[in-house]
Design a protein around this motif. Structure first.
Motif: not given
Lengths: 358, 278
Positions: A128-144
């Motif tokens: 997911l390195r080239d995604r923007r935060p808005a393109q991630l789920s809540g769980g993914q965002q918190q992991r980042v």
């Protein structure tokens, strides 16, 4: 114990009259996972914000590695932080978000790429390195966000209800993930939550906050088994409560008279004088509904309600005048009872604690 | 066609007709200057005796008009710069600061927008007389900046409503000092509001006449001031040519503003890879 952070006589007031945090004395051991647990408004978040550098203490001293932190701005403290709403930079990709703290700390350009990659591998999101935060789920965002707080290697990381916005299943997964990261990296974590089960799952030690003061600072097991007052007992875990008066003491045991005249044998930890008002705390899973159990305290309980929970059942009973008395029993046992049955409930004296009101 | 909407039809036609009339009323006076500017005659009359580019040629060869154009752009760009700088910092301070009376402060800072321009112009005129800023470009820039700051303040404040203050805390914990956090985190996120504010500031200065009448001497004439002088002194169709050029500028501003707005409201790219649970 190798201390990393100390609070000495720290107080915080906004209006000069009420103290949001009052006489806080606390020492954090290097590498420990400390949870600040308490209801909202108890002072736990203010304590975290003072440590992070977003609030100034009204009095007292905070030190990090022996150095006074008062008036050191947040960006020079080297303390990582994870926020409830993730606080990822929306205009940057995941990789740019992770590179940001490395750039701020003057890491050489050539080293940034590999370190970002390692951090993403650590939270299992390399794709997911080239995604923007808005393109991630809540769980993914918190992991980042967790990876971003850890990537530059801070000694201390603060987490402010980081899992509060996630659903239950995901919350549990991430609790374990954060706990494992803590074990692997040896970083010191201060974690704020109002969720007692989260605190019990993750922490080395828990500080229970109420009215701006630490009520008890102990390991999860000790907190649950030996709460120091009625507030801690009721806030951590489920709890049957009786108000009564201490009659007399005999070694570690004591007798308490309830308003309806019944006597209960309980254990006591704190120094209470005969005649003092006490609160009895009894965990529902320590109550036995088997007739043959030989415990010090035996009462008749009229069954008011059976609440099915899958692996176990909760029986709501009327015991010694208390209509909210709950016993937790295996689901298979509960099938034999009907509402209105009178059960012989009993519990050992050492399961029942006589406490001062918190 | 449902029964309920049947009686609405004549009303609907009436609405369309009214709308058309109102639009014509708004646009016709502007449209009229187009044929006038291409007139071959010396007088501002319709119908035109013939067609020519001579008034545009006059505009682009006359020292007065070229000076006015130059002044307008200098003052407009400088005003946009200073108003954007002050307005953005002001908005940021009001948004992030912890103090009482924020509403009152915004209200006070917005007064140049509400007070009749002529009042501001007179006040500025007397103030500048004391410090010797009348008849200078710098004075005109200062006066226009006063008029433009509220537009920047309000557009940037509106954009900041969508800005998450936690991002600043996050930036600080990641080691960014405040000025770096501003440049790398705040500015990129509020850029559309700042750009809109700058555009408004430039436009405010570009078509401002009243303050220019009081403050600007002939050397500082801006395009509106020069047109006003032209109307009063000798009514040549060059004014119509200048008007057409100003209208074209306004259209460019409108288009720019629209472009910024659509960029600001652009939806985030769709979530790819929906197969992934979290």
């Amino acid at each position: 114990m190798d201390p990393i952070v100390t609070f000495e006589g720290v107080r915080k007031t906004y209006d000069g009259a009420t103290f949001v945090v009052d006489e806080l004395n606390l020492t954090l051991a290097r590498g420990e996972f400390l949870t600040l647990l308490g209801p909202s408004g108890s002072g736990k978040t203010t304590t975290l914000m003072m440590l992070a550098g977003f609030e100034d203490p009204s009095a007292g001293t905070i030190t990090l590695d022996g150095k006074r932190l008062n008036h050191v701005p947040a960006h020079r403290r080297g303390i990582g932080m994870v926020f409830q709403n993730y606080a990822l930079f929306p205009h940057m990709t995941v990789a740019q978000n992770l590179a940001f703290p490395l750039e701020m700390h003057g890491v050489a350009k050539a080293d940034i790429g590999p370190r970002v990659k390692r951090a993403l591998d650590m939270v299992r999101l390399p794709h997911l390195r080239d995604r923007r935060p808005a393109q991630l789920s809540g769980g993914q965002q918190q992991r980042v966000a967790v990876a971003r707080a850890l990537v530059y290697g801070p000694k201390l990381v603060l987490m402010d209800e980081p899992l509060g916005a996630l659903d239950k299943q995901l919350r549990y997964e991430l609790q374990l993930e954060i706990k494992h990261l803590h074990d692997e990296l040896g970083v010191t974590i201060v974690y704020v939550t109002h969720d007692q089960s989260e605190a019990l799952t993750m922490s080395d030690r828990i500080a229970v906050f109420h009215h701006g003061r630490i009520q008890q600072l102990a390991s999860p097991g000790e907190l649950y088994e030996r709460p120091c007052n009625a507030f801690v007992a009721s806030f951590v875990g489920e709890n049957n409560r009786f108000d009564g008066t201490l009659v007399d003491r005999d070694g570690a045991l004591c007798r308490v008279r309830l308003p309806n005249g019944s006597l209960i044998v309980a254990s006591h930890a704190t120094d209470l004088a005969a005649g003092a008002p006490v609160v009895l705390s009894l965990r529902p899973e320590r109550v036995s509904a088997r007739a043959q159990a030989a415990h010090e305290n035996r009462f008749d309980g009229e069954l008011l309600e059976v609440i099915y929970q899958g692996d176990h059942c909760k029986l709501r009973l009327r015991v010694a005048g208390n209509e909210d008395f709950v016993a937790k029993v295996p689901a298979v046992e509960s099938a034999q009872w009907r509402r209105g049955d009178v059960l012989a409930v009993s519990w050992p004296a050492q399961a029942c604690m006589a406490l001062a009101e918190g | 066609m449902t029964a309920a909407s049947m009686p609405g039809r004549p009303l609907h036609a009436l609405l369309r007709a009214t709308t058309a009339v109102v639009l014509l009323f708004l646009v016709l006076p502007i449209v009229v200057v187009f044929p006038l500017s291409f007139s071959s005659g010396e007088l501002l009359t319709l119908p035109t005796p013939g067609w020519s580019w001579r008034w545009y040629e006059d505009f682009f060869t006359s020292g007065k008009w070229l000076l006015a154009t130059r002044n307008s752009f200098i003052v407009g760009i400088a005003t946009a710069f200073f108003a954007t700088l002050l307005g953005t910092l002001c908005a940021l301070g009001i948004y992030l600061g912890r103090f009482r009376g924020k509403g009152l402060l915004v209200g006070m800072l917005s007064t140049p927008m509400v007070v009749p321009v002529v009042v501001t112009a007179v006040a500025v005129y007397f103030a500048f007389a004391v410090v010797g800023l009348n008849n200078t470009l710098a004075g005109l820039i200062v006066a226009h900046t006063v008029l433009s700051v509220p537009y920047v303040l309000i557009t940037v404040l509106a954009t900041l409503q969508t800005f998450d203050a936690n991002l600043l805390k996050a930036a600080a914990t990641l080691g960014a000092p405040p000025h770096v956090a501003f440049r790398r985190v705040v500015l990129p996120l509020i850029a559309p509001g700042v750009a809109t504010g700058a555009l408004f500031a430039f436009a405010t200065s570009f078509d401002e006449l009243v303050v220019a009448i009081f403050v600007a001497g002939p050397e500082q004439f801006t395009l509106p001031r020069q047109m006003y002088a032209g109307v009063r002194e000798f009514l040549s169709p060059t004014i119509a040519a200048a008007a057409v050029l100003l209208i074209l500028c306004s259209l460019v501003f409108l288009a720019l503003n629209e472009w910024i707005r659509t960029r600001m409201n652009a939806p985030a790219p769709a979530i790819a890879d929906p197969a992934e649970p979290n």
